[in-house]
Each structure stands twice: as C-alpha cells, then as structure tokens.
Design an enzyme around this catalytic site. Sequence first.
Site, PDB file in Angstrom:
ATOM      1  N   ASP A   2      -3.469   0.271 -11.303  1.00 48.81           N
ATOM      2  CA  ASP A   2      -4.299  -0.899 -11.019  1.00 48.81           C
ATOM      3  C   ASP A   2      -5.776  -0.543 -11.113  1.00 48.81           C
ATOM      4  O   ASP A   2      -6.294   0.224 -10.294  1.00 48.81           O
ATOM      5  CB  ASP A   2      -3.989  -1.418  -9.611  1.00 48.81           C
ATOM      6  N   HIS A  25      -3.045  -2.085 -15.488  1.00 47.70           N
ATOM      7  CA  HIS A  25      -3.276  -3.487 -15.122  1.00 47.70           C
ATOM      8  C   HIS A  25      -4.765  -3.632 -14.811  1.00 47.70           C
ATOM      9  O   HIS A  25      -5.233  -3.196 -13.760  1.00 47.70           O
ATOM     10  CB  HIS A  25      -2.400  -3.817 -13.899  1.00 47.70           C
ATOM     11  N   MET A  76       1.512 -12.712 -11.605  1.00 45.10           N
ATOM     12  CA  MET A  76       1.153 -12.167 -10.292  1.00 45.10           C
ATOM     13  C   MET A  76       1.889 -12.945  -9.207  1.00 45.10           C
ATOM     14  O   MET A  76       1.860 -14.175  -9.181  1.00 45.10           O
ATOM     15  CB  MET A  76      -0.360 -12.272 -10.038  1.00 45.10           C
ATOM     16  N   GLY A 106      -5.708  -7.821  -6.063  1.00 46.27           N
ATOM     17  CA  GLY A 106      -6.773  -7.166  -5.308  1.00 46.27           C
ATOM     18  C   GLY A 106      -6.284  -6.112  -4.329  1.00 46.27           C
ATOM     19  O   GLY A 106      -6.957  -5.113  -4.126  1.00 46.27           O
ATOM     20  N   PHE A 107      -5.113  -6.336  -3.763  1.00 42.48           N
ATOM     21  CA  PHE A 107      -4.653  -5.410  -2.718  1.00 42.48           C
ATOM     22  C   PHE A 107      -3.140  -5.219  -2.776  1.00 42.48           C
ATOM     23  O   PHE A 107      -2.409  -6.149  -3.137  1.00 42.48           O
ATOM     24  CB  PHE A 107      -5.033  -5.944  -1.328  1.00 42.48           C
ATOM     25  N   GLY A 125       0.487  -4.278  -0.684  1.00 42.51           N
ATOM     26  CA  GLY A 125       1.042  -4.550   0.636  1.00 42.51           C
ATOM     27  C   GLY A 125       1.005  -5.995   1.090  1.00 42.51           C
ATOM     28  O   GLY A 125       1.222  -6.268   2.274  1.00 42.51           O
ATOM     29  N   ASP A 151       4.440  -8.748 -10.274  1.00 42.24           N
ATOM     30  CA  ASP A 151       3.624  -7.758  -9.569  1.00 42.24           C
ATOM     31  C   ASP A 151       3.090  -8.368  -8.282  1.00 42.24           C
ATOM     32  O   ASP A 151       2.357  -9.361  -8.318  1.00 42.24           O
ATOM     33  CB  ASP A 151       2.466  -7.342 -10.504  1.00 42.24           C
ATOM     34  N   GLY A 152       3.457  -7.735  -7.148  1.00 43.20           N
ATOM     35  CA  GLY A 152       2.948  -8.167  -5.857  1.00 43.20           C
ATOM     36  C   GLY A 152       4.073  -8.519  -4.897  1.00 43.20           C
ATOM     37  O   GLY A 152       4.816  -9.472  -5.150  1.00 43.20           O
ATOM     38  N   GLY A 153       4.226  -7.719  -3.862  1.00 43.55           N
ATOM     39  CA  GLY A 153       5.232  -8.013  -2.845  1.00 43.55           C
ATOM     40  C   GLY A 153       6.662  -7.826  -3.317  1.00 43.55           C
ATOM     41  O   GLY A 153       7.601  -8.338  -2.695  1.00 43.55           O
ATOM     42  N   SER A 198       3.947  -0.633  -2.408  1.00 42.43           N
ATOM     43  CA  SER A 198       4.301  -0.190  -1.050  1.00 42.43           C
ATOM     44  C   SER A 198       5.801   0.043  -0.904  1.00 42.43           C
ATOM     45  O   SER A 198       6.212   0.937  -0.152  1.00 42.43           O
ATOM     46  CB  SER A 198       3.803  -1.199  -0.009  1.00 42.43           C
TER      47      SER A 198
END
Length: 234
Positions: free
Chosen positions: A39, A70, A141, A146-147, A149, A179-181, A202
């Site tokens: 990232d 990414h 997404m 941006g973050f 977790g 991507d994400g969670g 995570s």
Amino acid sequence: MAWQAWHMAQINPSILSADFARLAEEARAVEGADWLHVDVMDNHFVPNLTLGVPVVESLSRATDTPLDCHLMIEDPDRWAPQYVEAGAGSVTFHVEAAAAPVRLAREIRAKGARASMALRPATPIEPFEDLLPELDMLLIMTVEPGFGGQAFLDVMLPKIRRTRELISKHGLELWLQVDGGVSASTIERCAEAGADVFVAGSAVYGADDPAEAVRVLRDKADRATASAAWACGH
Ligand SMILES: O=C(CO)[C@@H](O)[C@H](O)COP(=O)(O)O
Ligand SMILES: [Fe+2]
C-alpha cells in the site's frame, strides 16, 4: 475442471499491517501467498503516509513473491510507471486520481506489469464498463482507503456482484480484487459475490502464524467459490 484452475482464489497479504522495521522478514513470513500487497499512500489522496519507490525496489529484491502495488496517491499518471520499473508485477491506480486511465493502463502493460484500477467505496463501476478490457484486474475497496484494520463494508457486496456480471458479459479474463476488512469471517461473502483476489492485512499479520492464516483464507475462498453461481459453467 478448467474453471477451477482459473478461479482458484489468490490471497495477497498487505504489508501495511506488518512491522515496517522488519519488512524483508515479514515478506518472507508469507511465502506461499500469491502476491504481496504493498500500500503506497502519499498523505494527499488519503490521510496517511507509507512508502515509495525505493522501498518497493528493495522489497522486490528481498522476496520471490511478486509485488501487487496499490497506489493511493495523487498523479498516478506520473508515478505508476516508476513502480513497474521498481519491480512491481501488478500496479493499481485509483480511477478517482488518474487523469488518463486508459493511457495509464496501456503504459503499465507496455512496461511489462499487470494493469489494475481501483474504485473507492462511493465510486460506481458502471461508468467504467468500457474500460474493463484495458485492465488485468479491478480493485473494489471494501473500506475507505487509508488505513488497515477497518471493518468490512458489506454494502459493497452488490457492487462486487455487478462487476462480476460485467466481466462475464464481456467474456474478460479480468481478476476482481477486494481490499479492506477481508478476514476469515468476511472472505466467503466476497468470494460468493464474485471476487477472486483477496487482500488481507490485519487478518494475516495479526495472526500468530501468518502463513497458516493465508492457507485458511484461501481454503475458505475456494470452497465458497466452488459453490458460487457465478463460477459455475466456466
Ligand atoms: O489499501 C488498504 C487500506 O487503504 C488495505 O490494503 C489495507 O492494508 C487492508 O488492511 P485490512 O483491512 O485487511 O486490515
Ligand atoms: Fe490496499
């Protein structure tokens, strides 16, 4: 069956959740993963700052796992080609940031990497249907970029489903990344909806055994894909 080979789930651990002081070691901890997700954040396109071209260059020498970069940055038209030169095997730019997405995708491919385009949660897929043949992968997404977790946004599932339908309608060999969670409790829903490439930060680096976490995620995704309507008949 042919579709099984084609639709085998790919798991891409995100090094955003790794220890940045031990990046090479952390990359090697997930050998067996399909790609290493890197990232890149510039503190402008997203409110966070991570790493850039020199780190990608070093990482590409430190691991045999191909790099999936990414780019969450402004002006990807200028910077994305440099990530190919730095050793990335796949480069994803955000359509919201690109001035000329078709030209950029062609340039990434011409330089020898897979070209991929990302959509933020509020960006619909439909206006970009005609661009899909220019791409090797589309990234949906499932959190605001941006973050790491953050909680998975299940309101993105219909967009994943509609995108898979468009890919099938056009007969494209386009990978669909989420991507994400993404975790052991959300990956099956993503696979059933039509995703075949899964980024997990995570859920992999927060586990006691990151390599085992990759195997568990791949197994769950493969089983969900095998029973998914979208994968039947390929
Ligand atoms: O691009 C991003 C965040 O912007 C991701 O790649 C995250 O790094 C995924 O982390 P988890 O949500 O899996 O913890
Ligand atoms: Fe990412």
